[in-house]
Design a protein around this motif. Structure first.
Motif, PDB file in Angstrom:
ATOM      1  N   ALA A   1      15.056  80.666 108.900  1.00  0.00           N
ATOM      2  CA  ALA A   1      14.120  80.854 107.791  1.00  0.00           C
ATOM      3  C   ALA A   1      13.316  79.573 107.609  1.00  0.00           C
ATOM      4  CB  ALA A   1      14.856  81.201 106.502  1.00  0.00           C
ATOM      5  N   ASP A   2      12.030  79.746 107.266  1.00  0.00           N
ATOM      6  CA  ASP A   2      11.121  78.622 107.044  1.00  0.00           C
ATOM      7  C   ASP A   2      10.420  78.858 105.706  1.00  0.00           C
ATOM      8  OD1 ASP A   2       9.197  76.679 107.006  1.00  0.00           O
ATOM      9  OD2 ASP A   2       8.318  77.160 108.953  1.00  0.00           O
ATOM     10  N   PHE A   3      10.715  77.992 104.718  1.00  0.00           N
ATOM     11  CA  PHE A   3      10.153  78.144 103.378  1.00  0.00           C
ATOM     12  C   PHE A   3       9.323  76.914 103.035  1.00  0.00           C
ATOM     13  CE2 PHE A   3      10.513  77.390  98.751  1.00  0.00           C
ATOM     14  CZ  PHE A   3       9.938  78.568  98.280  1.00  0.00           C
ATOM     15  N   ASP A   4       8.087  77.125 102.578  1.00  0.00           N
ATOM     16  CA  ASP A   4       7.196  76.037 102.174  1.00  0.00           C
ATOM     17  C   ASP A   4       6.585  76.364 100.818  1.00  0.00           C
ATOM     18  OD1 ASP A   4       7.403  74.472 104.638  1.00  0.00           O
ATOM     19  OD2 ASP A   4       6.230  76.072 105.548  1.00  0.00           O
ATOM     20  N   TRP A   5       6.522  75.354  99.951  1.00  0.00           N
ATOM     21  CA  TRP A   5       6.005  75.582  98.604  1.00  0.00           C
ATOM     22  C   TRP A   5       5.193  74.354  98.185  1.00  0.00           C
ATOM     23  CZ3 TRP A   5       9.445  76.132  93.593  1.00  0.00           C
ATOM     24  CH2 TRP A   5       8.624  76.535  92.537  1.00  0.00           C
ATOM     25  N   GLU A   6       3.899  74.567  97.966  1.00  0.00           N
ATOM     26  CA  GLU A   6       3.040  73.497  97.471  1.00  0.00           C
ATOM     27  C   GLU A   6       3.206  73.396  95.963  1.00  0.00           C
ATOM     28  OE1 GLU A   6      -0.992  73.641  98.668  1.00  0.00           O
ATOM     29  OE2 GLU A   6      -0.547  73.600 100.819  1.00  0.00           O
ATOM     30  N   LEU A   7       3.930  72.373  95.515  1.00  0.00           N
ATOM     31  CA  LEU A   7       4.178  72.192  94.096  1.00  0.00           C
ATOM     32  C   LEU A   7       2.928  71.726  93.364  1.00  0.00           C
ATOM     33  CD1 LEU A   7       7.625  70.388  94.417  1.00  0.00           C
ATOM     34  CD2 LEU A   7       7.208  72.819  94.019  1.00  0.00           C
ATOM     35  N   SER A   8       2.060  70.989  94.067  1.00  0.00           N
ATOM     36  CA  SER A   8       0.785  70.535  93.529  1.00  0.00           C
ATOM     37  C   SER A   8      -0.118  70.215  94.707  1.00  0.00           C
ATOM     38  CB  SER A   8       0.977  69.302  92.636  1.00  0.00           C
ATOM     39  OG  SER A   8       1.373  68.185  93.413  1.00  0.00           O
ATOM     40  N   ASP A   9      -1.319  69.708  94.416  1.00  0.00           N
ATOM     41  CA  ASP A   9      -2.241  69.352  95.501  1.00  0.00           C
ATOM     42  C   ASP A   9      -1.677  68.237  96.373  1.00  0.00           C
ATOM     43  OD1 ASP A   9      -4.020  71.220  94.587  1.00  0.00           O
ATOM     44  OD2 ASP A   9      -5.232  69.798  93.429  1.00  0.00           O
ATOM     45  N   LYS A  10      -0.791  67.430  95.816  1.00  0.00           N
ATOM     46  CA  LYS A  10      -0.290  66.263  96.543  1.00  0.00           C
ATOM     47  C   LYS A  10       1.177  66.369  96.931  1.00  0.00           C
ATOM     48  CE  LYS A  10      -4.065  63.723  96.204  1.00  0.00           C
ATOM     49  NZ  LYS A  10      -4.827  63.262  97.408  1.00  0.00           N
ATOM     50  N   LEU A  11       1.877  67.345  96.415  1.00  0.00           N
ATOM     51  CA  LEU A  11       3.331  67.392  96.609  1.00  0.00           C
ATOM     52  C   LEU A  11       3.756  68.768  97.099  1.00  0.00           C
ATOM     53  CD1 LEU A  11       5.863  65.587  96.168  1.00  0.00           C
ATOM     54  CD2 LEU A  11       6.107  66.704  93.938  1.00  0.00           C
ATOM     55  N   SER A  12       4.614  68.806  98.123  1.00  0.00           N
ATOM     56  CA  SER A  12       5.107  70.076  98.658  1.00  0.00           C
ATOM     57  C   SER A  12       6.600  69.970  98.976  1.00  0.00           C
ATOM     58  CB  SER A  12       4.331  70.488  99.911  1.00  0.00           C
ATOM     59  OG  SER A  12       4.461  69.512 100.930  1.00  0.00           O
ATOM     60  N   PHE A  13       7.249  71.123  98.915  1.00  0.00           N
ATOM     61  CA  PHE A  13       8.680  71.233  99.189  1.00  0.00           C
ATOM     62  C   PHE A  13       8.875  72.115 100.415  1.00  0.00           C
ATOM     63  CE2 PHE A  13      12.531  73.823  98.790  1.00  0.00           C
ATOM     64  CZ  PHE A  13      13.516  72.837  98.695  1.00  0.00           C
ATOM     65  N   THR A  14       9.778  71.704 101.306  1.00  0.00           N
ATOM     66  CA  THR A  14      10.051  72.491 102.512  1.00  0.00           C
ATOM     67  C   THR A  14      11.546  72.695 102.674  1.00  0.00           C
ATOM     68  OG1 THR A  14      10.177  70.552 103.977  1.00  0.00           O
ATOM     69  CG2 THR A  14       8.003  71.550 103.668  1.00  0.00           C
ATOM     70  N   GLN A  15      11.899  73.851 103.177  1.00  0.00           N
ATOM     71  CA  GLN A  15      13.298  74.156 103.467  1.00  0.00           C
ATOM     72  C   GLN A  15      13.359  74.972 104.754  1.00  0.00           C
ATOM     73  OE1 GLN A  15      16.521  73.419 101.876  1.00  0.00           O
ATOM     74  NE2 GLN A  15      16.935  74.088 103.959  1.00  0.00           N
ATOM     75  N   ASP A  16      13.944  74.394 105.786  1.00  0.00           N
ATOM     76  CA  ASP A  16      14.147  75.088 107.061  1.00  0.00           C
ATOM     77  C   ASP A  16      15.640  75.243 107.281  1.00  0.00           C
ATOM     78  OD1 ASP A  16      11.402  75.105 107.620  1.00  0.00           O
ATOM     79  OD2 ASP A  16      11.499  73.101 108.481  1.00  0.00           O
ATOM     80  N   ALA A  17      16.036  76.427 107.701  1.00  0.00           N
ATOM     81  CA  ALA A  17      17.458  76.685 107.963  1.00  0.00           C
ATOM     82  C   ALA A  17      17.575  77.550 109.207  1.00  0.00           C
ATOM     83  CB  ALA A  17      18.110  77.388 106.773  1.00  0.00           C
TER      84      ALA A  17
END
Length: 306
Positions: A232-248
């Protein structure tokens, strides 16, 4: 993809086609509308025409004609642009139209080795009409007083075929080397289906399929296993400058299965440069003698996108 010179020229030519002369619309109003049309900004054109409807309520039909002509030229430009982009993709050579990112930084590890070192990686992607190519490589290396305390390498190639907007078929080959986990080389191959579960806002892509793994242990023995891969590949742009990623990912097999989780937080410094903090956990259910089951790695890296 960068718009071609042909597409830009065609758009300019379409927008500069004179608006048919109107008998009743006042000349200053017509000039204002023509100036808005020349910008190619659809929102601006609609705003100007809406204002013209208020100030010239008797000229509604003429304004409708002008707006319809602009929409026709705009649709023609979009079609020409799409055709030019498709032609550019189809004619691209093997080394063209790649995008990617490179990472360089430091890490701190615990588990099989407790120390700090350097890490580097490269990820490349090429999107075609129906195909997508992905290349990835990573190296983590540490020497302390002339002794190597960590040596981990990974190289992978994945090919995707787009079945629909969200569904795709994949083929994956992968090579790993990690002497501190007890193997000199581990080869993996897998093929199956993937699906883009989320495509707007947070994105989530999952894939699964059968796999084959060959492991060459430091002790000299070799094992081959039929396995199953789920990822699974999850990406989330929390703001214009900050993003969260989770790969499993998980390779499930008889013997030693491998479960990997990579969690990251990425902050943009500029359009091309970002800073990333990540934490990786790798768990082998039945590792070779002398290796622990769970290995962790904290990384601080600078990313350059291109």
């Amino acid at each position: 993809m960068t718009r071609s010179v042909f597409t830009s020229a065609a758009f300019a030519a379409l927008l500069l086609v004179p608006t048919p002369a109107q008998a009743q619309l006042p000349e200053p109003v017509r000039a204002m509308i023509d100036a808005a049309i020349a910008t190619g900004d659809e929102a601006k054109v609609r705003t100007v025409i809406d204002i013209a409807r208020i100030t010239n309520p008797d000229d509604g039909k003429e304004l409708d004609t002008i707006l319809a002509g602009f929409e026709t030229r705009l649709a023609a430009n979009e079609a020409a642009q799409a055709a030019a982009e498709e032609a550019e993709i189809r004619s691209a050579g093997i080394f063209e139209n790649w995008s990617g990112k490179g990472e360089l930084g430091a890490f701190m590890s615990s588990g099989n080795a407790d120390n700090t070192g350097v890490t580097a990686s490269l990820a490349l992607t090429k999107d075609g009409i129906n195909w997508r190519h992905k290349l990835a490589g990573r190296a983590d290396y540490q020497r302390s007083e002339g002794v190597t305390t960590r040596e981990q390498f990974l190289a992978a190639y994945e090919l995707n075929y787009k079945i629909s907007d969200r569904l795709y078929a994949y083929g994956l080959t992968q090579y790993e080397r990690d002497r501190f986990q007890g193997f000199a080389a581990r080869y993996s191959a897998s093929g199956g289906l993937g699906y883009d579960v989320l495509t707007a806002g947070p994105t989530l892509s999952v894939k699964a399929g059968p796999a084959w793994r060959r492991t060459e242990l430091i002790a000299g023995t070799t094992t081959s296993n039929i396995a199953a891969l789920a990822a699974a590949d999850f990406d989330w742009e929390l703001s214009d400058k900050l993003s969260f990623t989770q790969d499993a990912s998980a390779f499930i097999q008889s013997g030693s299965s491998t479960l990997i989780s990579d969690t990251g937080l990425q902050a943009s410094i500029s359009d091309a440069v970002s800073l990333r903090l990540s934490y990786t956990v790798e768990h082998d259910t039945d590792p070779p003698a002398g290796a622990v089951k769970t290995d962790t790695l904290s990384r601080i890296t600078v990313i350059y996108g291109f």
